[in-house]
Design a protein around this motif. Structure first.
Motif, PDB file in Angstrom:
ATOM      1  N   GLY A 165      14.644   0.509  32.553  1.00 27.72           N
ATOM      2  CA  GLY A 165      14.694  -0.897  32.179  1.00 27.72           C
ATOM      3  C   GLY A 165      13.520  -1.619  32.404  1.00 27.72           C
ATOM      4  O   GLY A 165      12.594  -1.000  32.964  1.00 27.72           O
ATOM      5  N   THR A 170      13.019   2.882  36.727  1.00 29.67           N
ATOM      6  CA  THR A 170      13.551   4.080  36.286  1.00 29.67           C
ATOM      7  C   THR A 170      14.561   4.508  37.038  1.00 29.67           C
ATOM      8  O   THR A 170      14.369   4.757  38.295  1.00 29.67           O
ATOM      9  CB  THR A 170      12.516   5.077  36.120  1.00 29.67           C
ATOM     10  OG1 THR A 170      11.438   4.395  35.282  1.00 29.67           O
ATOM     11  CG2 THR A 170      13.135   6.520  35.395  1.00 29.67           C
ATOM     12  N   GLN A 223      16.069   6.445  42.077  1.00 30.76           N
ATOM     13  CA  GLN A 223      15.385   5.201  41.356  1.00 30.76           C
ATOM     14  C   GLN A 223      14.120   4.702  41.928  1.00 30.76           C
ATOM     15  O   GLN A 223      13.609   4.726  42.993  1.00 30.76           O
ATOM     16  CB  GLN A 223      16.244   3.772  41.561  1.00 30.76           C
ATOM     17  CG  GLN A 223      15.896   2.708  40.571  1.00 30.76           C
ATOM     18  CD  GLN A 223      16.924   1.750  40.602  1.00 30.76           C
ATOM     19  OE1 GLN A 223      17.134   1.234  41.821  1.00 30.76           O
ATOM     20  NE2 GLN A 223      17.539   1.361  39.514  1.00 30.76           N
ATOM     21  N   CYS A 254      17.283   6.592  32.687  1.00 35.19           N
ATOM     22  CA  CYS A 254      17.453   5.201  32.163  1.00 35.19           C
ATOM     23  C   CYS A 254      16.279   4.422  32.432  1.00 35.19           C
ATOM     24  O   CYS A 254      16.040   4.545  33.662  1.00 35.19           O
ATOM     25  CB  CYS A 254      18.682   4.541  32.465  1.00 35.19           C
ATOM     26  SG  CYS A 254      19.137   2.974  31.943  1.00 35.19           S
ATOM     27  N   SER A 286      19.607  12.766  33.607  1.00 38.27           N
ATOM     28  CA  SER A 286      19.692  11.617  32.509  1.00 38.27           C
ATOM     29  C   SER A 286      19.010  10.526  33.118  1.00 38.27           C
ATOM     30  O   SER A 286      18.802  10.175  34.334  1.00 38.27           O
ATOM     31  CB  SER A 286      21.098  11.005  32.544  1.00 38.27           C
ATOM     32  OG  SER A 286      22.071  12.099  32.082  1.00 38.27           O
TER      33      SER A 286
END
Length: 87
Positions: free
Chosen positions: A69, A14, A35, A67, A65
């Motif tokens: 993966g 993340t 991260q 993201c 924000s």
């Protein structure tokens, strides 16, 4: 009889981009990238980090924000055709 939706909790890499304001320069937004491996969709580690930020850091958060993966699989890679540099 109702069927409950199944929520899958999956651990993923993340990345969070945190936009924040410094107390001395409230008109400027600064960016911090963080991260970790976290469990989606709840993001407990990110939530703890943001709670710590709000309680201990004097820079108010403007926005976050996120993201997430996959931990396994083939990474997507693409190259840029143009590079811009600011001097």
């Amino acid at each position: 009889m109702s069927i409950e939706p199944v929520v899958l909790f999956e651990r993923r890499v993340t990345t969070a981009e945190i936009l924040y304001r410094m107390p001395d320069y409230p008109d400027l937004l600064q960016s911090f990238i963080w991260q970790t491996h976290d469990v989606i969709p709840k993001f407990p580690r990110l939530r703890r980090f943001l709670d710590h930020w709000r309680l201990n850091i004097e820079a108010p958060i403007h926005s976050v924000s996120i993201c997430a993966g996959s931990l396994t699989g083939v990474a997507d890679f693409s190259h840029a055709d143009v590079e811009f540099r600011l001097h």
